[in-house]
Design an enzyme around this catalytic site. Structure first.
Site, PDB file in Angstrom:
ATOM      1  NE  ARG A 122      -4.214   1.701   1.864  1.00 16.81           N
ATOM      2  CZ  ARG A 122      -4.559   2.629   2.757  1.00 16.81           C
ATOM      3  NH1 ARG A 122      -3.972   2.690   3.925  1.00 16.81           N
ATOM      4  NH2 ARG A 122      -5.501   3.499   2.468  1.00 16.81           N
ATOM      5  CG  HIS A 178      -1.719   5.192  -0.797  1.00 18.74           C
ATOM      6  ND1 HIS A 178      -2.518   5.653   0.209  1.00 18.74           N
ATOM      7  CD2 HIS A 178      -2.494   4.305  -1.494  1.00 18.74           C
ATOM      8  CE1 HIS A 178      -3.703   5.069   0.148  1.00 18.74           C
ATOM      9  NE2 HIS A 178      -3.706   4.242  -0.872  1.00 18.74           N
ATOM     10  CD1 TRP A 195     -11.527  -6.432  -0.338  1.00 18.31           C
ATOM     11  CD2 TRP A 195      -9.664  -6.084   0.845  1.00 18.31           C
ATOM     12  NE1 TRP A 195     -11.335  -5.077  -0.230  1.00 18.31           N
ATOM     13  CE2 TRP A 195     -10.208  -4.830   0.481  1.00 18.31           C
ATOM     14  CE3 TRP A 195      -8.475  -6.107   1.585  1.00 18.31           C
ATOM     15  CZ2 TRP A 195      -9.617  -3.614   0.834  1.00 18.31           C
ATOM     16  CZ3 TRP A 195      -7.887  -4.905   1.944  1.00 18.31           C
ATOM     17  CH2 TRP A 195      -8.449  -3.673   1.579  1.00 18.31           C
ATOM     18  CG  HIS A 251      -8.175  -4.117  -2.357  1.00 11.31           C
ATOM     19  ND1 HIS A 251      -9.209  -3.255  -2.647  1.00 11.31           N
ATOM     20  CD2 HIS A 251      -7.150  -3.337  -1.925  1.00 11.31           C
ATOM     21  CE1 HIS A 251      -8.808  -1.999  -2.419  1.00 11.31           C
ATOM     22  NE2 HIS A 251      -7.570  -2.029  -1.986  1.00 11.31           N
TER      23      HIS A 251
HETATM   24 FE1  CCH Z   1      -6.339  -0.373  -1.544  1.00 12.55          FE
HETATM   25  N1  CCH Z   1      -7.294   0.122   0.202  1.00 12.55           N
HETATM   26  N2  CCH Z   1      -7.606   0.805  -2.586  1.00 12.55           N
HETATM   27  N3  CCH Z   1      -5.291  -0.747  -3.236  1.00 12.55           N
HETATM   28  N4  CCH Z   1      -5.013  -1.455  -0.456  1.00 12.55           N
HETATM   29  C1  CCH Z   1      -6.986  -0.339   1.452  1.00 12.55           C
HETATM   30  C2  CCH Z   1      -6.020  -1.252   1.781  1.00 12.55           C
HETATM   31  C3  CCH Z   1      -5.117  -1.800   0.872  1.00 12.55           C
HETATM   32  C4  CCH Z   1      -8.682   1.498  -2.088  1.00 12.55           C
HETATM   33  C5  CCH Z   1      -8.994   1.660  -0.736  1.00 12.55           C
HETATM   34  C6  CCH Z   1      -8.353   0.984   0.296  1.00 12.55           C
HETATM   35  C7  CCH Z   1      -5.573  -0.256  -4.480  1.00 12.55           C
HETATM   36  C8  CCH Z   1      -6.737   0.417  -4.846  1.00 12.55           C
HETATM   37  C9  CCH Z   1      -7.659   0.908  -3.955  1.00 12.55           C
HETATM   38  C10 CCH Z   1      -3.953  -2.173  -0.985  1.00 12.55           C
HETATM   39  C11 CCH Z   1      -3.468  -2.092  -2.277  1.00 12.55           C
HETATM   40  C12 CCH Z   1      -4.091  -1.393  -3.297  1.00 12.55           C
HETATM   41  C13 CCH Z   1      -7.875   0.275   2.394  1.00 12.55           C
HETATM   42  C14 CCH Z   1      -7.859   0.024   3.895  1.00 12.55           C
HETATM   43  C15 CCH Z   1      -8.727   1.081   1.684  1.00 12.55           C
HETATM   44  C16 CCH Z   1      -9.848   1.922   2.242  1.00 12.55           C
HETATM   45  C17 CCH Z   1      -6.785   0.863   4.591  1.00 12.55           C
HETATM   46  C18 CCH Z   1      -6.718   0.560   6.066  1.00 12.55           C
HETATM   47  O1  CCH Z   1      -7.750   0.736   6.735  1.00 12.55           O
HETATM   48  O2  CCH Z   1      -5.650   0.148   6.547  1.00 12.55           O
HETATM   49  C19 CCH Z   1      -9.461   2.055  -3.178  1.00 12.55           C
HETATM   50  C20 CCH Z   1     -10.717   2.873  -3.025  1.00 12.55           C
HETATM   51  C21 CCH Z   1      -8.831   1.670  -4.333  1.00 12.55           C
HETATM   52  C22 CCH Z   1      -9.227   1.906  -5.747  1.00 12.55           C
HETATM   53  O3  CCH Z   1     -10.365   2.157  -6.063  1.00 12.55           O
HETATM   54  C23 CCH Z   1      -4.486  -0.567  -5.365  1.00 12.55           C
HETATM   55  C24 CCH Z   1      -4.423  -0.147  -6.836  1.00 12.55           C
HETATM   56  C25 CCH Z   1      -3.551  -1.268  -4.627  1.00 12.55           C
HETATM   57  C26 CCH Z   1      -2.214  -1.826  -5.039  1.00 12.55           C
HETATM   58  C27 CCH Z   1      -1.904  -2.173  -6.272  1.00 12.55           C
HETATM   59  C28 CCH Z   1      -3.402  -3.050   0.041  1.00 12.55           C
HETATM   60  C29 CCH Z   1      -2.272  -4.065  -0.125  1.00 12.55           C
HETATM   61  C30 CCH Z   1      -4.142  -2.805   1.207  1.00 12.55           C
HETATM   62  C31 CCH Z   1      -3.987  -3.505   2.567  1.00 12.55           C
HETATM   63  C32 CCH Z   1      -3.124  -2.675   3.482  1.00 12.55           C
HETATM   64  C33 CCH Z   1      -2.927  -3.303   4.848  1.00 12.55           C
HETATM   65  O4  CCH Z   1      -2.415  -2.585   5.716  1.00 12.55           O
HETATM   66  O5  CCH Z   1      -3.249  -4.470   5.053  1.00 12.55           O
END
Ligand code: CCH
Length: 292
Positions: free
Chosen positions: A44, A48, A187, A171
């Site tokens: 993530r 970002h 997820w 995700h």
């Molecule tokens: Fe994401 N993401 N993401 N995401 N994401 C969150 C967590 C992860 C969105 C929203 C969220 C991508 C696209 C999107 C990861 C990778 C990717 C969370 C929870 C939200 C909300 C954060 C928390 O509470 O910690 C949205 C909206 C979109 C697009 O529409 C893309 C692209 C990627 C990478 C290629 C990963 C991995 C996580 C898990 C992080 C963790 O701490 O476990």
């Protein structure tokens, strides 16, 4: 004769493989943190750091690692990413010659590969910027919105529908934290292994709105333990997105191939090509492969 310390050589692929290895070991030293791995939060962080890119102005992206600075570090979308940044600080101390943008994107590559995902072509060349390079708030997607918003955000970076759907398959990893985004839960049942389960579950499970006081999210009807964001669910509702999501649910190899290409592209957004040391991206080895 020059003293040893004064000789400064350009780091080689082998030097970056060493950094990769150090990162890979640190990801595993998570103990009780989440599901026992720092891999997802580091993926993530890489996303970002890169996903702020705006193709019209050429600003944002991983080049300057501007999430080190306020206010970008405090943007709500980046809540919780200090965990990843602090981990990477340990690596930076050991390899002070690497730029933060290279370090964070390399960490994303290591995390995907070590969690059994596809190989991600990567090369160094990002440079550290200054606080005035920070990007404005609102460049990263808002999970409460719909298809139009997802397209607005990802088209701005230069991605098409197929690439958007492939990228969101990340995700499969990690979870939402109520104290970071407000959303809650994982997820998939295997949040530290890279799979196409995100798409499979989207189509195979029945998804219902979670009854709670938090933000609108879906839960699987059967167990109530898995979640989907409104933006995730849109991948089954929008005709164009659905076509790709279905294809990835049916074919893990296709997902791996397309994810690898899209994620490699994401990590290079906004990096001027003349900054790249190598003309072609490299494939770094997993810890497992190096044992053989
Ligand atoms: Fe994401 N993401 N993401 N995401 N994401 C969150 C967590 C992860 C969105 C929203 C969220 C991508 C696209 C999107 C990861 C990778 C990717 C969370 C929870 C939200 C909300 C954060 C928390 O509470 O910690 C949205 C909206 C979109 C697009 O529409 C893309 C692209 C990627 C990478 C290629 C990963 C991995 C996580 C898990 C992080 C963790 O701490 O476990």
């Amino acid at each position: 004769q020059a003293s040893k310390a004064a000789v400064k050589l350009t780091p080689t692929k082998e030097d970056y493989q060493k950094v990769y290895n150090t990162i890979a070991h640190i990801l595993d030293e998570a103990g009780e943190y989440d599901d026992g791995s720092f891999g997802p939060v580091v993926v993530r962080l890489a996303w970002h750091a890169s996903g702020t890119y705006d193709k019209t102005t050429g600003t944002g992206g991983s080049n300057y690692a501007t999430m080190r600075f306020e206010p970008e570090s405090l943007h709500a979308a980046n809540n919780g990413l200090h965990v990843g940044r602090e981990l990477m600080e340990k690596v930076k101390q050991q390899y002070p010659w690497i730029s933060y943008g290279d370090l964070w994107t390399l960490a994303g590559v290591a995390a995907i590969q070590e969690m059994a995902g596809p190989k991600i072509p990567w090369r160094p060349g990002r440079i550290d910027g200054v606080a005035s390079n920070v990007t404005p708030d609102g460049r990263l997607p808002d999970a409460t919105q719909g298809a139009q918003h997802i397209r607005d955000i990802f088209y701005r970076m230069g991605f098409n529908d197929q690439e958007i759907v492939a990228l969101i398959g990340a995700h499969a990893l990690g979870r939402c934290h109520s104290d970071r985004s407000g959303f809650e839960g994982p997820w998939t049942f295997s949040p530290t292994t890279f799979t196409n389960d995100f798409y499979k579950l989207l189509f195979e499970e029945k998804w219902v709105w979670k009854k709670w006081s938090g933000p609108k999210q879906l839960q699987d009807k059967k167990t109530g333990t898995l979640m989907m964001l409104p933006t995730d669910y849109v991948l089954t509702q929008d005709k164009s997105f659905k076509k790709y999501a279905k294809a990835y649910a049916d074919d893990q190899d296709l997902f791996f191939k397309d994810f690898s290409a899209a994620f490699a592209k994401l990590l290079e957004l906004g990096v001027p090509s003349q900054q790249f040391v190598a003309s072609e991206p490299w494939i770094l080895q997993t810890l497992e492969e190096q044992k053989a």
